[in-house]
Write a protein that holds these residues in place. Sequence first.
Motif, mmCIF file in Angstrom:
data_model
loop_
_atom_site.group_PDB
_atom_site.id
_atom_site.type_symbol
_atom_site.label_atom_id
_atom_site.label_comp_id
_atom_site.label_asym_id
_atom_site.label_seq_id
_atom_site.Cartn_x
_atom_site.Cartn_y
_atom_site.Cartn_z
ATOM 1 N N ASN A 52 0.827 -1.214 0.000
ATOM 2 C CA ASN A 52 0.000 0.000 0.000
ATOM 3 C C ASN A 52 0.859 1.261 0.000
ATOM 4 O O ASN A 52 0.518 2.253 -0.661
ATOM 5 C CB ASN A 52 -0.940 0.007 1.210
ATOM 6 N N ASN A 53 1.976 1.228 0.718
ATOM 7 C CA ASN A 53 2.876 2.384 0.738
ATOM 8 C C ASN A 53 3.514 2.643 -0.622
ATOM 9 O O ASN A 53 3.902 3.773 -0.922
ATOM 10 C CB ASN A 53 3.968 2.194 1.798
ATOM 11 N N ILE A 54 3.608 1.623 -1.434
ATOM 12 C CA ILE A 54 4.137 1.775 -2.792
ATOM 13 C C ILE A 54 3.062 2.299 -3.734
ATOM 14 O O ILE A 54 3.290 3.230 -4.505
ATOM 15 C CB ILE A 54 4.691 0.428 -3.314
ATOM 16 N N THR A 55 1.871 1.701 -3.692
ATOM 17 C CA THR A 55 0.838 2.008 -4.695
ATOM 18 C C THR A 55 -0.068 3.178 -4.335
ATOM 19 O O THR A 55 -0.453 3.948 -5.211
ATOM 20 C CB THR A 55 -0.026 0.769 -4.967
ATOM 21 N N HIS A 56 -0.428 3.339 -3.063
ATOM 22 C CA HIS A 56 -1.421 4.358 -2.709
ATOM 23 C C HIS A 56 -1.004 5.788 -3.035
ATOM 24 O O HIS A 56 -1.837 6.564 -3.520
ATOM 25 C CB HIS A 56 -1.846 4.225 -1.250
ATOM 26 N N PRO A 57 0.242 6.185 -2.808
ATOM 27 C CA PRO A 57 0.609 7.560 -3.192
ATOM 28 C C PRO A 57 0.424 7.805 -4.695
ATOM 29 O O PRO A 57 -0.056 8.874 -5.095
ATOM 30 C CB PRO A 57 2.081 7.670 -2.786
ATOM 31 N N TRP A 58 0.780 6.829 -5.518
ATOM 32 C CA TRP A 58 0.633 6.982 -6.970
ATOM 33 C C TRP A 58 -0.850 7.050 -7.334
ATOM 34 O O TRP A 58 -1.257 7.898 -8.141
ATOM 35 C CB TRP A 58 1.315 5.818 -7.699
ATOM 36 N N ILE A 59 -1.649 6.177 -6.731
ATOM 37 C CA ILE A 59 -3.094 6.175 -7.004
ATOM 38 C C ILE A 59 -3.709 7.506 -6.571
ATOM 39 O O ILE A 59 -4.526 8.084 -7.301
ATOM 40 C CB ILE A 59 -3.774 4.977 -6.315
ATOM 41 N N CYS A 60 -3.301 8.014 -5.413
ATOM 42 C CA CYS A 60 -3.809 9.307 -4.943
ATOM 43 C C CYS A 60 -3.454 10.423 -5.924
ATOM 44 O O CYS A 60 -4.306 11.262 -6.260
ATOM 45 C CB CYS A 60 -3.250 9.630 -3.561
ATOM 46 N N MET A 61 -2.221 10.430 -6.404
ATOM 47 C CA MET A 61 -1.794 11.462 -7.344
ATOM 48 C C MET A 61 -2.580 11.385 -8.653
ATOM 49 O O MET A 61 -3.029 12.407 -9.184
ATOM 50 C CB MET A 61 -0.287 11.338 -7.620
ATOM 51 N N GLN A 62 -2.771 10.183 -9.165
ATOM 52 C CA GLN A 62 -3.528 10.023 -10.408
ATOM 53 C C GLN A 62 -4.990 10.426 -10.221
ATOM 54 O O GLN A 62 -5.602 10.999 -11.119
ATOM 55 C CB GLN A 62 -3.430 8.577 -10.912
ATOM 56 N N THR A 63 -5.531 10.136 -9.052
ATOM 57 C CA THR A 63 -6.912 10.531 -8.754
ATOM 58 C C THR A 63 -7.033 12.045 -8.749
ATOM 59 O O THR A 63 -7.953 12.607 -9.355
ATOM 60 C CB THR A 63 -7.357 9.947 -7.397
ATOM 61 N N LEU A 64 -6.111 12.718 -8.077
ATOM 62 C CA LEU A 64 -6.150 14.179 -8.043
ATOM 63 C C LEU A 64 -5.999 14.781 -9.439
ATOM 64 O O LEU A 64 -6.676 15.751 -9.782
ATOM 65 C CB LEU A 64 -5.062 14.710 -7.112
ATOM 66 N N LYS A 65 -5.122 14.203 -10.256
ATOM 67 C CA LYS A 65 -4.958 14.672 -11.633
ATOM 68 C C LYS A 65 -6.262 14.513 -12.413
ATOM 69 O O LYS A 65 -6.676 15.415 -13.152
ATOM 70 C CB LYS A 65 -3.847 13.899 -12.340
ATOM 71 N N ALA A 66 -6.925 13.354 -12.252
ATOM 72 C CA ALA A 66 -8.179 13.105 -12.969
ATOM 73 C C ALA A 66 -9.274 14.062 -12.507
ATOM 74 O O ALA A 66 -10.015 14.614 -13.326
ATOM 75 C CB ALA A 66 -8.621 11.655 -12.767
ATOM 76 N N VAL A 67 -9.361 14.279 -11.201
ATOM 77 C CA VAL A 67 -10.366 15.214 -10.667
ATOM 78 C C VAL A 67 -10.122 16.616 -11.225
ATOM 79 O O VAL A 67 -11.059 17.282 -11.693
ATOM 80 C CB VAL A 67 -10.345 15.215 -9.126
ATOM 81 N N ASN A 68 -8.890 17.074 -11.201
ATOM 82 C CA ASN A 68 -8.573 18.405 -11.723
ATOM 83 C C ASN A 68 -8.880 18.513 -13.209
ATOM 84 O O ASN A 68 -9.407 19.535 -13.662
ATOM 85 C CB ASN A 68 -7.113 18.757 -11.447
ATOM 86 N N LYS A 69 -8.566 17.492 -13.972
ATOM 87 C CA LYS A 69 -8.843 17.499 -15.408
ATOM 88 C C LYS A 69 -10.353 17.589 -15.663
ATOM 89 O O LYS A 69 -10.809 18.401 -16.477
ATOM 90 C CB LYS A 69 -8.276 16.239 -16.066
ATOM 91 N N ILE A 70 -11.124 16.786 -14.958
ATOM 92 C CA ILE A 70 -12.580 16.810 -15.132
ATOM 93 C C ILE A 70 -13.136 18.175 -14.736
ATOM 94 O O ILE A 70 -13.956 18.754 -15.456
ATOM 95 C CB ILE A 70 -13.241 15.683 -14.308
ATOM 96 N N ARG A 71 -12.680 18.709 -13.616
ATOM 97 C CA ARG A 71 -13.169 20.017 -13.158
ATOM 98 C C ARG A 71 -12.788 21.138 -14.119
ATOM 99 O O ARG A 71 -13.548 22.085 -14.299
ATOM 100 C CB ARG A 71 -12.632 20.321 -11.769
ATOM 101 N N ASN A 72 -11.606 21.047 -14.726
ATOM 102 C CA ASN A 72 -11.185 22.076 -15.679
ATOM 103 C C ASN A 72 -11.953 22.001 -16.987
ATOM 104 O O ASN A 72 -12.109 23.007 -17.672
ATOM 105 C CB ASN A 72 -9.684 21.971 -15.949
#
Length: 181
Positions: free
Chosen positions: A141-161
């Motif tokens: 989880n320490n390996i994958t969760h930070p990357w998943i969180c970052m990709q989620t934030l990128k996707a949210v920002n893209k959709i909102r923009n």
Amino acid sequence: AAERVFEFLDEDEEDNSSVCKDAPDPEKIQGRICFENVHFGYGKEPVINDFSFTVEPGQRIAIVGPTGAGKSSVTKYLQDKGCYVIDADILARQAMQKGSHCLKQASVVFGDDIINADGELIRHKLAERAFATPQATENLNNITHPWICMQTLKAVNKIRNEHNNPIIIFDAAVLLESSMD
């Protein structure tokens, strides 16, 4: 349980990139989405009983729960109604793709032999090791969760923009464990 997780991850992905033909244009969604006393199941097996909630425009919600709880059913329904869905399971698969930083880190922690000669993850080998102990699971989880969180934030920002006041649904089985809430 780990075997079921990796069986699921090995299944063919559903196409989450398009909205149902009859769904409203997400740009035209105004107001709120309400569920009132929804019941859903597969055949005679109930999955969702007396489910109610309201989503306001621009509100952030997450659909969480264990495998089989109905998360995908709820998110698919919402997607068909014009909501944007970010699926953590798809992001988790992407995190461990050939050549990814997460896969390289996992091979250091769990052994080089979790990667085959073509550079792809051997899921069952990782599962045997990563779910053998709570500490090993935490390491994954320490390996994958930070990357998943970052990709989620990128996707949210893209959709909102790109869209006015979108309703965005995040489908994640282990959101609370990831400190993403």
